[in-house]
Design an enzyme around this catalytic site. Structure first.
Site, PDB file in Angstrom:
ATOM      1  N   GLY A 197     -50.701 -40.656 -73.139  1.00 12.53           N
ATOM      2  CA  GLY A 197     -52.055 -40.764 -73.683  1.00 12.53           C
ATOM      3  C   GLY A 197     -52.524 -39.478 -74.304  1.00 12.53           C
ATOM      4  O   GLY A 197     -53.653 -39.032 -74.078  1.00 12.53           O
ATOM      5  N   ARG A 225     -55.432 -37.867 -78.115  1.00 18.67           N
ATOM      6  CA  ARG A 225     -56.818 -37.424 -78.231  1.00 18.67           C
ATOM      7  C   ARG A 225     -57.308 -36.939 -76.874  1.00 18.67           C
ATOM      8  O   ARG A 225     -56.633 -37.088 -75.858  1.00 18.67           O
ATOM      9  CB  ARG A 225     -57.720 -38.568 -78.717  1.00 18.67           C
ATOM     10  CG  ARG A 225     -57.688 -39.794 -77.833  1.00 18.67           C
ATOM     11  CD  ARG A 225     -58.304 -41.011 -78.514  1.00 18.67           C
ATOM     12  NE  ARG A 225     -58.119 -42.229 -77.731  1.00 18.67           N
ATOM     13  CZ  ARG A 225     -58.997 -42.720 -76.859  1.00 18.67           C
ATOM     14  NH1 ARG A 225     -60.145 -42.089 -76.657  1.00 18.67           N
ATOM     15  NH2 ARG A 225     -58.759 -43.832 -76.205  1.00 18.67           N
ATOM     16  N   ASP A 231     -46.173 -48.065 -74.711  1.00 14.72           N
ATOM     17  CA  ASP A 231     -47.185 -48.594 -73.803  1.00 14.72           C
ATOM     18  C   ASP A 231     -46.667 -48.343 -72.397  1.00 14.72           C
ATOM     19  O   ASP A 231     -45.822 -49.080 -71.887  1.00 14.72           O
ATOM     20  CB  ASP A 231     -47.390 -50.092 -74.050  1.00 14.72           C
ATOM     21  CG  ASP A 231     -48.414 -50.705 -73.104  1.00 14.72           C
ATOM     22  OD1 ASP A 231     -48.881 -50.014 -72.173  1.00 14.72           O
ATOM     23  OD2 ASP A 231     -48.726 -51.893 -73.281  1.00 14.72           O
ATOM     24  N   SER A 261     -59.804 -38.450 -61.131  1.00 19.50           N
ATOM     25  CA  SER A 261     -61.200 -38.238 -61.511  1.00 19.50           C
ATOM     26  C   SER A 261     -61.972 -37.822 -60.270  1.00 19.50           C
ATOM     27  O   SER A 261     -61.572 -38.156 -59.142  1.00 19.50           O
ATOM     28  CB  SER A 261     -61.795 -39.541 -62.073  1.00 19.50           C
ATOM     29  OG  SER A 261     -63.211 -39.482 -62.118  1.00 19.50           O
ATOM     30  N   TYR A 315     -62.692 -48.303 -61.626  1.00 19.01           N
ATOM     31  CA  TYR A 315     -62.213 -46.998 -62.074  1.00 19.01           C
ATOM     32  C   TYR A 315     -62.033 -46.067 -60.879  1.00 19.01           C
ATOM     33  O   TYR A 315     -60.999 -45.397 -60.738  1.00 19.01           O
ATOM     34  CB  TYR A 315     -63.202 -46.411 -63.070  1.00 19.01           C
ATOM     35  CG  TYR A 315     -62.787 -45.077 -63.642  1.00 19.01           C
ATOM     36  CD1 TYR A 315     -61.802 -44.996 -64.619  1.00 19.01           C
ATOM     37  CD2 TYR A 315     -63.404 -43.893 -63.218  1.00 19.01           C
ATOM     38  CE1 TYR A 315     -61.423 -43.771 -65.151  1.00 19.01           C
ATOM     39  CE2 TYR A 315     -63.031 -42.676 -63.749  1.00 19.01           C
ATOM     40  CZ  TYR A 315     -62.041 -42.613 -64.707  1.00 19.01           C
ATOM     41  OH  TYR A 315     -61.670 -41.396 -65.232  1.00 19.01           O
ATOM     42  N   LYS A 337     -58.448 -44.498 -59.544  1.00 13.92           N
ATOM     43  CA  LYS A 337     -58.249 -43.057 -59.489  1.00 13.92           C
ATOM     44  C   LYS A 337     -58.069 -42.558 -58.056  1.00 13.92           C
ATOM     45  O   LYS A 337     -57.380 -41.560 -57.815  1.00 13.92           O
ATOM     46  CB  LYS A 337     -59.405 -42.336 -60.178  1.00 13.92           C
ATOM     47  CG  LYS A 337     -59.471 -42.580 -61.692  1.00 13.92           C
ATOM     48  CD  LYS A 337     -58.199 -42.144 -62.388  1.00 13.92           C
ATOM     49  CE  LYS A 337     -58.307 -42.206 -63.894  1.00 13.92           C
ATOM     50  NZ  LYS A 337     -57.073 -41.729 -64.581  1.00 13.92           N
TER      51      LYS A 337
END
Length: 259
Positions: free
Chosen positions: A24, A27, A75, A154, A167, A171
């Site tokens: 990933g 960006r 992917d 995170s 999420y 994480k």
């Protein structure tokens, strides 16, 4: 192509001779991590799923630091793609010694409003993909008796975030995977750590208004939002040969938002 032995060069290029894979990486945090590792001397595979142009741009920036860099589509939530990504890195640059599992997606909303398909998508991107990439790279690292695996979690994986149940759960799973795998891989010279960023100025915050962003910055003790480069610094530290006694840990660049 044969592997190049990890280097203990001067501090300016401590990762010279190493091959890094960043998932990933077209960006945001992934791009900053790729450039940061290149700056430290590593050859970098810049993984992307859709945006080839952006990934090629990141690879070009990496090459400005006198390293090799290659943008590779995959992917990584699919086993065959994850294995092909690792194989491409090995054939082009040598045995991968650094894997940064960064690819992932966010989801905001009440759990009651979340569909099963949305839940599965978050878990697949954020937890299954690191499993698949790690499984693909481990045979190479075990043969070399050296490796650095860094998983992006995170701060909500540590503390839980309201309206971010899936999420946060994914994480948190990344953190548990990190701690367990660190114990498995320690005898093989492989460290496994997690980086759990706080509020970082990337497109994951694009749904917030300027007022909300200002409030979030005000609630952060250092008085600002984080940058992708703040996270990249943490990842680079964990990737260093000198970080060999750091494993199973969670480094959380969050500006003091949670402690």
């Amino acid at each position: 192509m044969t592997s190049r032995t990890p280097s203990l060069n001067p501090c300016t290029r401590p990762l010279a001779g190493q091959t890094a894979i960043v998932t990933g990486a077209s960006r945001g945090i992934g791009a900053a991590v790729a450039v940061g590792l290149a700056r430290a001397g590593a050859d970098v595979v810049v993984n992307y799923r859709r945006n080839a142009e952006m990934a090629e741009s990141v690879a070009a920036i990496c090459r400005q630091h006198d390293v090799r860099a290659l943008a590779v589509q995959a992917d990584v939530s699919q086993a065959a793609d994850a294995e092909a990504l690792v194989q491409t890195a090995s054939v082009n640059f040598g045995t991968p010694s650094i894997l940064v599992n960064n690819a992932g997606i966010a989801h905001t909303g009440l759990l009651l409003d979340m569909t099963e398909e949305e839940w599965d998508a978050v878990m697949t991107s954020n937890l299954k993909a690191p499993f698949l990439c790690t499984k693909a790279v481990l045979p190479h690292m075990i043969r070399a008796q050296y490796g650095r695996i860094i998983n992006l979690s995170s701060m909500w994986g540590l503390a839980g975030g309201s309206c971010e149940a899936a999420y946060s759960a994914s994480k948190g799973g990344v953190i548990a995977l990190t701690k367990a795998l660190a114990k498995e891989m320690g005898p093989s010279g492989i460290t496994v750590n997690a980086v759990a960023p706080g509020a970082i100025q990337t497109d994951m915050l694009e749904n917030l208004s300027d007022e909300d962003l200002a409030l979030l910055a005000d609630e952060t003790p250092v008085g600002r939002l984080g940058t992708a480069e703040d996270v990249a610094h943490a990842v680079t530290f964990l990737a260093l040969p000198a970080s060999s006694f750091v494993t199973g840990q969670v480094l959380s660049p969050n500006g003091g938002y949670i402690t």
